[in-house]
Design a protein around this motif. Structure first.
Motif: not given
Length: 184
Positions: A98-107, A129-135, A137-146
């Motif tokens: 949702t932080a990557a794109d607020s529209m993801n909350i509905a999906s 699915k398409a919008l979530l797939e765009e986001c 890589p960013r989520v994966c990067r943040l999780l890798k950092e954590q």
């Protein structure tokens, strides 16, 4: 000079978490801190051998702010060993999307989440699915950092409607809504 670990609860001894995560807080080691005396705020990063939900970290940060009169607030973040990844709560993953794109909350509404090793599968109830797939890589990067490990995210659409099928589904929903409205 020997290196000594600084535990979170030693640094902030006026605070005592009274939650099921109290033992995890006791083992949290401060790995970074940025204290701004002009803003009366602090940004603290800890390493925790056991997972603590972000909600609990936020509550503890509020306790520190109140106890030490840090009017600018405290931000408390954590890093974990890779074996704690599958304990991550789905709300926290949803918040990253949702932080990557607020529209993801509905999906993500009603989605099912499953971990298999370092692979997260998100089974959607409908489109998005398409919008979530765009986001992803960013989520994966943040999780890798954590969690200091590579993360794979697979998104499976429940109903990937396009074109006429999408139009028909929307028309059926519109008709259903009209039929449930009170008659004038």
């Amino acid at each position: 000079m020997s290196k000594k670990e600084l535990y979170l609860l030693d640094m902030f001894s006026m605070c005592c978490p009274a939650t099921e995560y109290a033992e995890a807080f006791e083992k949290a080691i401060i790995v970074g801190a940025d204290i701004d005396p002009t803003q009366m705020s602090a940004d603290i990063c800890v390493f925790c051998p056991a997972y603590i939900p972000q909600k609990e970290l936020n509550q503890f940060a509020d306790m520190i702010s109140f106890s030490y009169q840090l009017s600018g607030g405290v931000r408390l973040t954590a890093k974990y060993p890779a074996d704690q990844l599958n304990k991550l709560q789905w709300q926290e993953i949803a918040a990253l999307f949702t932080a990557a794109d607020s529209m993801n909350i509905a999906s993500l509404a009603g989605a099912e989440w499953t971990w298999e090793g370092n692979k997260l599968t998100i089974q959607l109830r409908a489109n998005g699915k398409a919008l979530l797939e765009e986001c992803a890589p960013r989520v994966c990067r943040l999780l890798k950092e954590q969690f200091s490990t590579d993360v794979e995210i697979e998104i499976v659409a429940g109903q990937d409607l396009e074109g006429q099928a999408l139009f028909d589904a929307m028309e059926a929903m519109r008709t259903q809504m009209i039929n449930t409205m009170p008659k004038a």
